[in-house]
Each structure stands twice: as structure tokens, then as C-alpha cells.
Design a protein around this motif. Structure first.
Motif, PDB file in Angstrom:
ATOM      1  N   THR A  22       0.814  -1.217   0.000  1.00 42.75           N
ATOM      2  CA  THR A  22       0.000   0.000   0.000  1.00 42.75           C
ATOM      3  C   THR A  22       0.853   1.276   0.000  1.00 42.75           C
ATOM      4  N   GLY A  23       2.150   1.155  -0.206  1.00 40.38           N
ATOM      5  CA  GLY A  23       3.028   2.319  -0.164  1.00 40.38           C
ATOM      6  C   GLY A  23       2.902   3.195  -1.399  1.00 40.38           C
ATOM      7  N   PRO A  24       3.768   4.203  -1.516  1.00 43.42           N
ATOM      8  CA  PRO A  24       3.692   5.127  -2.659  1.00 43.42           C
ATOM      9  C   PRO A  24       3.785   4.441  -4.015  1.00 43.42           C
ATOM     10  N   TRP A  25       4.696   3.471  -4.154  1.00 41.92           N
ATOM     11  CA  TRP A  25       4.854   2.787  -5.442  1.00 41.92           C
ATOM     12  C   TRP A  25       3.612   1.966  -5.770  1.00 41.92           C
ATOM     13  N   ALA A  26       3.023   1.331  -4.757  1.00 42.53           N
ATOM     14  CA  ALA A  26       1.790   0.572  -4.967  1.00 42.53           C
ATOM     15  C   ALA A  26       0.657   1.510  -5.379  1.00 42.53           C
ATOM     16  N   SER A  27       0.576   2.661  -4.727  1.00 38.79           N
ATOM     17  CA  SER A  27      -0.526   3.592  -4.982  1.00 38.79           C
ATOM     18  C   SER A  27      -0.385   4.321  -6.307  1.00 38.79           C
ATOM     19  N   LEU A  28       0.866   4.670  -6.671  1.00 38.92           N
ATOM     20  CA  LEU A  28       1.092   5.488  -7.857  1.00 38.92           C
ATOM     21  C   LEU A  28       1.245   4.678  -9.142  1.00 38.92           C
ATOM     22  N   GLU A  41      -8.425  -8.412 -14.079  1.00 39.64           N
ATOM     23  CA  GLU A  41      -9.419  -7.995 -13.098  1.00 39.64           C
ATOM     24  C   GLU A  41      -8.689  -7.706 -11.789  1.00 39.64           C
ATOM     25  N   PHE A  42      -8.651  -6.448 -11.438  1.00 41.33           N
ATOM     26  CA  PHE A  42      -8.021  -6.038 -10.179  1.00 41.33           C
ATOM     27  C   PHE A  42      -8.927  -6.540  -9.053  1.00 41.33           C
ATOM     28  N   ALA A  43      -8.449  -7.549  -8.338  1.00 41.49           N
ATOM     29  CA  ALA A  43      -9.349  -8.313  -7.473  1.00 41.49           C
ATOM     30  C   ALA A  43      -9.275  -7.945  -5.996  1.00 41.49           C
ATOM     31  N   GLY A  44      -8.354  -7.102  -5.593  1.00 41.27           N
ATOM     32  CA  GLY A  44      -8.317  -6.738  -4.187  1.00 41.27           C
ATOM     33  C   GLY A  44      -6.937  -6.328  -3.723  1.00 41.27           C
ATOM     34  N   VAL A  45      -6.893  -5.810  -2.497  1.00 38.09           N
ATOM     35  CA  VAL A  45      -5.660  -5.286  -1.904  1.00 38.09           C
ATOM     36  C   VAL A  45      -5.481  -5.861  -0.507  1.00 38.09           C
ATOM     37  N   TRP A  46      -4.245  -6.207  -0.187  1.00 40.09           N
ATOM     38  CA  TRP A  46      -3.863  -6.513   1.190  1.00 40.09           C
ATOM     39  C   TRP A  46      -2.629  -5.690   1.521  1.00 40.09           C
ATOM     40  N   GLY A  47      -2.565  -5.217   2.763  1.00 38.27           N
ATOM     41  CA  GLY A  47      -1.395  -4.481   3.208  1.00 38.27           C
ATOM     42  C   GLY A  47      -1.132  -4.718   4.668  1.00 38.27           C
ATOM     43  N   ARG A  48       0.091  -4.427   5.061  1.00 37.58           N
ATOM     44  CA  ARG A  48       0.447  -4.593   6.473  1.00 37.58           C
ATOM     45  C   ARG A  48      -0.213  -3.533   7.341  1.00 37.58           C
ATOM     46  N   ARG A  49      -0.680  -2.451   6.712  1.00 40.94           N
ATOM     47  CA  ARG A  49      -1.439  -1.408   7.403  1.00 40.94           C
ATOM     48  C   ARG A  49      -2.886  -1.485   6.908  1.00 40.94           C
ATOM     49  N   PRO A  50      -3.773  -2.093   7.691  1.00 34.52           N
ATOM     50  CA  PRO A  50      -5.155  -2.314   7.223  1.00 34.52           C
ATOM     51  C   PRO A  50      -5.862  -1.048   6.753  1.00 34.52           C
ATOM     52  N   GLU A  51      -5.664   0.075   7.441  1.00 35.74           N
ATOM     53  CA  GLU A  51      -6.359   1.298   7.035  1.00 35.74           C
ATOM     54  C   GLU A  51      -5.863   1.780   5.675  1.00 35.74           C
ATOM     55  N   ALA A  52      -4.559   1.660   5.438  1.00 36.12           N
ATOM     56  CA  ALA A  52      -4.022   2.045   4.131  1.00 36.12           C
ATOM     57  C   ALA A  52      -4.567   1.133   3.039  1.00 36.12           C
ATOM     58  N   ALA A  53      -4.715  -0.149   3.349  1.00 30.99           N
ATOM     59  CA  ALA A  53      -5.279  -1.088   2.369  1.00 30.99           C
ATOM     60  C   ALA A  53      -6.724  -0.715   2.040  1.00 30.99           C
ATOM     61  N   LYS A  54      -7.482  -0.330   3.056  1.00 28.34           N
ATOM     62  CA  LYS A  54      -8.876   0.065   2.817  1.00 28.34           C
ATOM     63  C   LYS A  54      -8.942   1.307   1.939  1.00 28.34           C
ATOM     64  N   THR A  55      -8.072   2.258   2.209  1.00 27.28           N
ATOM     65  CA  THR A  55      -8.074   3.503   1.430  1.00 27.28           C
ATOM     66  C   THR A  55      -7.708   3.244  -0.024  1.00 27.28           C
ATOM     67  N   LEU A  56      -6.657   2.456  -0.257  1.00 24.36           N
ATOM     68  CA  LEU A  56      -6.236   2.167  -1.630  1.00 24.36           C
ATOM     69  C   LEU A  56      -7.272   1.340  -2.363  1.00 24.36           C
ATOM     70  N   HIS A  87     -10.097   2.312  -5.878  1.00 25.46           N
ATOM     71  CA  HIS A  87     -10.257   1.567  -7.137  1.00 25.46           C
ATOM     72  C   HIS A  87     -11.473   0.651  -7.123  1.00 25.46           C
ATOM     73  N   GLY A  88     -12.288   0.763  -6.107  1.00 22.75           N
ATOM     74  CA  GLY A  88     -13.529  -0.006  -6.058  1.00 22.75           C
ATOM     75  C   GLY A  88     -13.330  -1.500  -5.935  1.00 22.75           C
ATOM     76  N   VAL A  89     -12.299  -1.907  -5.208  1.00 23.58           N
ATOM     77  CA  VAL A  89     -12.021  -3.330  -5.016  1.00 23.58           C
ATOM     78  C   VAL A  89     -11.994  -3.622  -3.515  1.00 23.58           C
ATOM     79  N   PRO A  90     -12.119  -4.884  -3.121  1.00 20.86           N
ATOM     80  CA  PRO A  90     -12.118  -5.194  -1.697  1.00 20.86           C
ATOM     81  C   PRO A  90     -10.744  -5.103  -1.063  1.00 20.86           C
ATOM     82  N   ALA A  91     -10.729  -4.745   0.207  1.00 21.67           N
ATOM     83  CA  ALA A  91      -9.516  -4.804   1.019  1.00 21.67           C
ATOM     84  C   ALA A  91      -9.603  -6.061   1.870  1.00 21.67           C
ATOM     85  N   HIS A  92      -8.591  -6.903   1.789  1.00 21.52           N
ATOM     86  CA  HIS A  92      -8.596  -8.168   2.511  1.00 21.52           C
ATOM     87  C   HIS A  92      -7.871  -8.027   3.839  1.00 21.52           C
ATOM     88  N   GLN A  93      -8.463  -8.593   4.865  1.00 20.93           N
ATOM     89  CA  GLN A  93      -7.861  -8.546   6.189  1.00 20.93           C
ATOM     90  C   GLN A  93      -6.684  -9.501   6.318  1.00 20.93           C
TER      91      GLN A  93
END
Length: 293
Positions: free
Chosen positions: A8-14, A27-42, A46-52
Motif C-alpha cells: 500500500t506504499g507510494p509505489w503501490a498507490s502510484l 481484473e483487479f481483485a483486491g488489496v492486502w497491506g500490512r497497514r489495514p487502514e491504508a489497504a482500505k483507502t487504496l 479503485h472499487g475493489v475489496p480490502a482483505h484482512q
């Protein structure tokens, strides 16, 4: 192909997320990150799920794109490969040779496709230039410089702990090697010496007999980094220089996605697969050993 993003860092986001969302065959199917809130935001952007949990994401995808620090990337790449997921990795694939080999072994054991994203190697005109020079041959010597001011400006990447620890050698060194190895051949010998800040100077002897020199830095004054990156080859065909970048990193990432899709569909390894990524790590580790003496 359904692809999930780890990171979920700058390179992932940009770069990673926008390119995944834009690719017509992904098909962009979802995001996971070590920082859950950042994963939810990213993910929400893009309208995809954030995985816990990583396992939840792995259960829902065919492949993973990883935008994590190299030591963390290696761990999750092994995990994803063991789950049968194709791998789109970032450079460097790991921060140690053993970890890079573990990723290579895991991908081979699972029979999954892999591509390592080097922005220059997958650049439009730049990528074509590398292929053309490799086919032309007859090169005598080369010089690469990757000189930036990440640590002397307000770059979003300056706060990265792994960049602070590993410096230019590991961050931009892979880009130089992604140009030199395909054109001049594998490296037989490395000589490395430190410069100011994180600056590193390398002399490489290639298996075909050619030699190359490399200058790397992320601590240059802004005025000294105006020309950024470049490469020059000299040989029987004369002198040729790496073209300027002709598109954004997201365009290069789209070509890396194309390469992964093709490798997964055909079973034919891409030249920039995890084996190449492991070899880059081996050369970097040899240079680092000399720099730390």
C-alpha cells in the motif's frame, strides 16, 4: 486473470494499483497491506475489496502483484507461489541471495509464471533498445549511471526504511543490471567501491569479454541529478545510448502485466522472470560485500 495487490506504499498507490485497474485483460481483485487502514483507502480508490488476511486474498485470485520491501516481498512471494499463484514481483526480488533462491525454488516447484518489473526493461523505446543491442552484439564496453536525489529532496520514497538501509545499490542498481546483463552477458567478476553518501561505483566483467562501469546514487545534490539515468554502449557498431523514457511507469507496468499473462498462458518463461531477478540479487550481494569491507 484475477490479480490481487500486496502492498500500500507510494509505489503501490502510484503505479501498481492504477496499472492493474487500467489493464483490459486483468481484473483487479483486491488489496492486502500490512497497514489495514491504508489497504482500505487504496482499495476504495479503485472499487475493489480490502482483505484482512493474505490467505483470503490468495483464495480469490490467480496471481499477485507485490509492492513490498524486498525482504518482505520474498516471504509473501514464496507463500503465494505455494498457493499456486503467478507472481508479478518488484525489483529487487529479495534482499539476500538465500531469500531470492527461495522465491525461485517456490515458483519452480509450483509451476507458476513469474515476471520481475524493471521499469527500463519494460519501457517502450528503452525496452526495444535493449533487445536491439542484445541482438546486434559486438560490444566492447559500457557505462551506466543512475543518479538521483531521493535522500536530498522531499521524495515520497525517502522515508522507506529498506532504501535507507540498502541505498542506491539495491534500489537503482537493479535497473542498471537489467540493461547490462541482457546486452553484455552475465557477470563474471564484480569490483565495487563506495563514494559519497550511498554512492556506489561498480566495475563489471561480463562473460562475453566486455566490461562495464556503473555509478549509482540516491544522495546526489538535486543539481547533480538533472540527467537522472543513462547508459552508453561502445563496440563494433559504434556508440549508442539508452533512449529517454517515453512514457510513465504505469505504461511500463502494463507491459509487465502483458508479459505475465503471456507466460502464464504459454508456459514459456519470460527473460525477466524470477531466475533473472535472483541473478540480479547475486550480483548486488557480491558488490555489497565489497562495499561493506
Amino acid at each position: 486473470m484475477r490479480i490481487g495487490l500486496l502492498g500500500t506504499g507510494p509505489w503501490a498507490s502510484l503505479v501498481h494499483a492504477p496499472a492493474l485497474a487500467a489493464h483490459p485483460d486483468v481484473e483487479f481483485a483486491g488489496v492486502w497491506g500490512r497497514r489495514p487502514e491504508a489497504a482500505k483507502t487504496l482499495a476504495a480508490a479503485h472499487g475493489v475489496p480490502a482483505h484482512q488476511a493474505v490467505d483470503d486474498l490468495l483464495a480469490d485470485v490467480d496471481a499477485v502483484a507485490i509492492a513490498l520491501p524486498p525482504d518482505v516481498q520474498a516471504e509473501y512471494a514464496v507463500r503465494a507461489a505455494a498457493a499456486g499463484k503467478h507472481l508479478l514481483l518488484d525489483k529487487p526480488v529479495a534482499s539476500t541471495v538465500d531469500a531470492a533462491r527461495a522465491v525461485e525454488d517456490a515458483a519452480a516447484a509450483a509451476g507458476v509464471a513469474s515476471v520481475v518489473f524493471f521499469t527500463v526493461r519494460f519501457g517502450g523505446a528503452q525496452g526495444d533498445w535493449i533487445v536491439e543491442q542484445a541482438e546486434r552484439g559486438g560490444w566492447f564496453t559500457a557505462h551506466c549511471h543512475w543518479i538521483g536525489s531521493v535522500f536530498t529532496t522531499d521524495s515520497p520514497y525517502a522515508a522507506s526504511p529498506w532504501r535507507q538501509q540498502k541505498g542506491a545499490l539495491w534500489d537503482v542498481g537493479p535497473h542498471a543490471l537489467s540493461v547490462l546483463l541482457p546486452v553484455l552477458g552475465d557477470v563474471e567478476r564484480v569490483v565495487a567501491a563506495p563514494g559519497p553518501g550511498d554512492t556506489a561505483h561498480l566495475i563489471l566483467r561480463h562473460e562475453g569479454g566486455a566490461s562495464s562501469t556503473v555509478t549509482l546514487s540516491l544522495t546526489a545534490p538535486p543539481e547533480a541529478s538533472a540527467l537522472g539515468a543513462g547508459a552508453e554502449l561502445r563496440g563494433t557498431a559504434g556508440v549508442t545510448r539508452l533512449p529517454d523514457r517515453d512514457g510513465p511507469p504505469t505504461a511500463a507496468y502494463g507491459r509487465a502485466l502483458d508479459a505475465l499473462l503471456a507466460a502464464a498462458a504459454t508456459g514459456t518463461p519470460h527473460p525477466c522472470d524470477v531466475r533473472f531477478g535472483r541473478r540480479v540479487v547475486e550480483v548486488l550481494a557480491q558488490a555489497e560485500e565489497q562495499l561493506l569491507r
